[in-house]
Scaffold this motif. Structure first.
Motif, short mmCIF file in Angstrom:
data_model
loop_
_atom_site.label_atom_id
_atom_site.label_comp_id
_atom_site.label_asym_id
_atom_site.label_seq_id
_atom_site.Cartn_x
_atom_site.Cartn_y
_atom_site.Cartn_z
N PRO A 83 0.83 -1.21 0.00
CA PRO A 83 0.00 0.00 0.00
C PRO A 83 0.87 1.26 0.00
N LYS A 84 0.31 2.34 -0.49
CA LYS A 84 1.02 3.61 -0.55
C LYS A 84 1.09 4.24 0.84
N PRO A 85 2.15 5.01 1.10
CA PRO A 85 2.22 5.72 2.38
C PRO A 85 1.09 6.74 2.50
N GLU A 108 -0.35 -2.09 15.70
CA GLU A 108 0.51 -3.27 15.86
C GLU A 108 1.71 -3.06 14.95
N GLY A 109 2.90 -3.38 15.44
CA GLY A 109 4.11 -3.27 14.63
C GLY A 109 5.08 -2.23 15.15
N THR A 110 4.63 -1.36 16.02
CA THR A 110 5.48 -0.41 16.73
C THR A 110 4.75 -0.02 18.01
N LYS A 111 5.51 0.41 19.00
CA LYS A 111 4.95 0.72 20.33
C LYS A 111 5.10 2.21 20.64
N ILE A 112 4.33 2.66 21.58
CA ILE A 112 4.33 4.07 21.97
C ILE A 112 5.71 4.52 22.45
N ASP A 113 6.44 3.66 23.15
CA ASP A 113 7.75 4.04 23.70
C ASP A 113 8.88 3.94 22.68
N ASP A 114 8.60 3.45 21.48
CA ASP A 114 9.61 3.38 20.43
C ASP A 114 9.91 4.75 19.82
N HIS A 115 9.13 5.76 20.19
CA HIS A 115 9.22 7.06 19.53
C HIS A 115 9.43 8.20 20.52
N GLY A 116 10.14 7.92 21.58
CA GLY A 116 10.44 8.96 22.57
C GLY A 116 9.55 8.87 23.79
N ASP A 117 9.69 9.85 24.65
CA ASP A 117 8.95 9.91 25.91
C ASP A 117 7.50 10.31 25.63
N LYS A 153 5.54 0.29 7.98
CA LYS A 153 6.48 1.42 8.01
C LYS A 153 5.85 2.54 8.82
N PHE A 154 6.65 3.18 9.65
CA PHE A 154 6.15 4.26 10.52
C PHE A 154 7.23 5.32 10.62
N LYS A 155 6.94 6.54 10.16
CA LYS A 155 7.89 7.65 10.24
C LYS A 155 7.19 8.82 10.90
N LEU A 156 7.58 9.14 12.12
CA LEU A 156 7.01 10.25 12.84
C LEU A 156 7.49 11.55 12.20
N LEU A 157 6.58 12.45 11.92
CA LEU A 157 6.92 13.72 11.31
C LEU A 157 7.26 14.73 12.41
N PRO A 158 8.04 15.75 12.09
CA PRO A 158 8.41 16.74 13.12
C PRO A 158 7.18 17.38 13.73
N ALA A 159 7.27 17.69 15.03
CA ALA A 159 6.16 18.32 15.74
C ALA A 159 5.93 19.72 15.18
N GLU A 160 4.69 20.12 15.09
CA GLU A 160 4.36 21.45 14.62
C GLU A 160 4.61 22.46 15.73
N GLU A 161 5.22 23.57 15.39
CA GLU A 161 5.49 24.63 16.36
C GLU A 161 4.21 25.41 16.61
N LYS A 162 4.04 25.84 17.87
CA LYS A 162 2.86 26.65 18.22
C LYS A 162 3.24 28.08 18.38
N VAL A 205 2.76 6.62 7.36
CA VAL A 205 2.67 5.19 7.66
C VAL A 205 2.33 4.39 6.41
N VAL A 206 2.73 3.14 6.45
CA VAL A 206 2.30 2.15 5.47
C VAL A 206 1.78 0.98 6.29
N GLY A 207 0.62 0.52 5.96
CA GLY A 207 0.04 -0.60 6.68
C GLY A 207 -1.38 -0.84 6.23
N GLU A 208 -2.08 -1.65 7.01
CA GLU A 208 -3.46 -1.95 6.66
C GLU A 208 -4.29 -2.18 7.91
N ILE A 209 -5.56 -1.89 7.77
CA ILE A 209 -6.50 -2.12 8.86
C ILE A 209 -6.90 -3.59 8.81
#
Length: 107
Positions: free
Chosen positions: A24-26, A60-69, A98-107, A85-89
């Motif tokens: 599937p496409k990202p 499923e496939g990655t955990k909350i703690d895999d991406h920082g505090d 595949k999971f790539k966290l994008l930079p946080a948006e500045e406020k 992300v790439v995946g399926e329901i």
């Protein structure tokens, strides 16, 4: 000649099968703690979830703690972030390959 014909048929059928199994496409989705930010109650504690088309799914496939505090100011329990992300329901879960966290948006 007959062997060449069968070889051609075999190669052609394999390429058709390979085309049908494309990944599937990202996509860009909202991602956060399912319990803290998306109001999900199926599980206790803090778990990574995505929101796709307004519906939330535990990941499923990655955990909350895999991406920082998760409890940092920009962590999943404090903010809703975006991820590519790439995946399926599958059922009521999002199975990520595949999971790539994008930079946080500045406020």
């Amino acid at each position: 000649m007959r062997k060449l014909f069968y070889l051609f048929v075999l190669i052609t059928s394999n390429s058709i099968v390979a085309q049908e199994k494309k990944e599937p496409k990202p996509q860009i989705v909202e991602v956060s703690c399912g319990q803290c930010k998306f109001g999900m109650t199926e599980k206790k504690g803090c778990d990574l979830a995505v929101r796709i088309d307004g519906k939330s799914y535990f990941v499923e496939g990655t955990k909350i703690d895999d991406h920082g505090d998760a409890h940092a100011h920009d962590g999943f329990c404090e903010a809703i972030r975006k991820a590519e992300v790439v995946g399926e329901i599958r059922g009521n879960r999002f199975v990520v390959s595949k999971f790539k966290l994008l930079p946080a948006e500045e406020k």
